[in-house]
Scaffold this active site. Sequence first.
Site, short mmCIF file in Angstrom:
data_model
loop_
_atom_site.label_atom_id
_atom_site.label_comp_id
_atom_site.label_asym_id
_atom_site.label_seq_id
_atom_site.Cartn_x
_atom_site.Cartn_y
_atom_site.Cartn_z
N TYR A 103 0.99 -1.06 -0.03
CA TYR A 103 0.03 0.07 -0.04
C TYR A 103 0.98 1.16 0.20
CZ TYR A 103 -4.15 2.84 1.70
OH TYR A 103 -4.89 3.83 1.93
N LYS A 134 -12.26 -1.39 5.42
CA LYS A 134 -12.61 -2.09 4.23
C LYS A 134 -13.67 -3.15 4.48
CE LYS A 134 -9.60 0.61 2.39
NZ LYS A 134 -8.19 0.34 2.18
C1 LIG Z 1 -6.98 1.12 2.70
C2 LIG Z 1 -5.89 0.28 2.94
C3 LIG Z 1 -5.06 0.47 4.02
C4 LIG Z 1 -5.31 2.03 4.96
O1 LIG Z 1 -6.51 2.04 5.66
P1 LIG Z 1 -7.20 3.27 6.19
O2 LIG Z 1 -8.16 2.75 6.92
O3 LIG Z 1 -7.81 3.99 4.67
O4 LIG Z 1 -6.35 4.07 6.40
C5 LIG Z 1 -3.92 -0.35 4.41
N1 LIG Z 1 -3.71 -1.14 3.61
C6 LIG Z 1 -4.55 -1.57 2.44
C7 LIG Z 1 -4.24 -2.66 1.62
C8 LIG Z 1 -5.73 -0.85 2.16
O5 LIG Z 1 -6.30 -1.12 1.24
#
Ligand SMILES: *Cc1c(COP(=O)(O)O)cnc(C)c1O
Length: 392
Positions: free
Chosen positions: A110, A207
């Site tokens: 990421y 997510k």
């Molecule tokens: C979105 C995401 C993050 C970060 O998460 P947030 O809640 O947006 O800070 C970290 N790793 C992956 C793989 C992501 O898709």
Amino acid sequence: MTSNLSTIAAHAGSDPQGQHGAVNTPVYRASTILFPTLAALEHASATPFEGVRYGRNGTPTTFAFEQAIAAMEGGCGAVSLPSGASAVFVALLSVGARAGDHLLVADNVYAPTRNFCDRALAASGVETTYFDPRIGSGIDALIRPTTRAIVFESPGSITFEICDVPAFVAAAKPRGIVTIIDNTWATPVFFRPLDHGVDISVMAATKYVVGHSDAMLGVISCRDQARWETVKRTAMLYGYCAGPDEAYLGLRGLRSMPARLVQHQATGLQLAEWLQTQSEVTRVLHPALPGDPGHALWKRDFTGASGLFGIVLAPVSRAALAAFVDGLAIFGMGWSWGGHESLIVPYLRPPTRTAVPWTEPGFLLRIHAGLEDAGDLRRDLEAGFERLRKAA
Ligand SMILES: *Cc1c(COP(=O)(O)O)cnc(C)c1O
């Protein structure tokens, strides 16, 4: 009691009789916690990681969420954080790397994880080497006496390469190197990294755990108790704490996460298979497709695939790309994923890679298959390709 994730998700961390019979632990908003006696105050001071003592240390809501996540990941404990990014950063900081130390980080992680290594950690003298996520046991050759952690994401959330996690663990373990995975894509429903020997599993609960695109939340699960204490201490050191409303939404979301993921998987695969037959698409990046370079490892280690995957378009103009995405009726265009709704996001610049350059000439698009009807989603894309052809 059971190793079935659906059953664990439905019940873990819940204590109805401790909550007047309410099935899910409610939102506890609290900063001050009152102690009835000097002895109780003293006990709380002596056990900073246990029980409710001050809002920042956790409330019954965050504890219930952490218990449920730890049960799903098969870990000793979990620590909730205000975002997925903060969870990744706290996991990295918990390693305690100092000036002169070294980290191995997969090239497909990421982007903010990469930034954190290149800016924050580099500024304190910690060096990062990015490696080919498909390096497998070749990771051995990159390990230095100063290497403190191996950090990876399997699959990466833009380019979807699968890592050989057991090979990384085999290289790290005898040398006392910490392994950290970002497990946001698979969630413990489809991959349980701690069962494979990984020390720390991080998720952007924003997510799939929250699952409805309406809260920011992160969580770190640890394989053993000592590691959990180190991670908790690190989160406390930096003053991080997850909000109780967000923890509640995470707890509520994870109850249905296994069922939702089955649907995300089915729709994602259906779309991916159909996209493979489209002449506008040169590659579909989805590890559950038999032709995918990561398929064999995915099949060996994972029990399923979530709804996030990528496609590479045959080279077209920016106007043709705009014609494709601007008129989509169901797919939304935006960052993030894991909610109930379908998303598509084009990458206008190639992903940052330093170990393995990204050489695909066409636009890379990321698709999240939501919970809508798969046929409706396919027709939405079909109409998009028609507009793209007309504009080309
Ligand atoms: C979105 C995401 C993050 C970060 O998460 P947030 O809640 O947006 O800070 C970290 N790793 C992956 C793989 C992501 O898709």
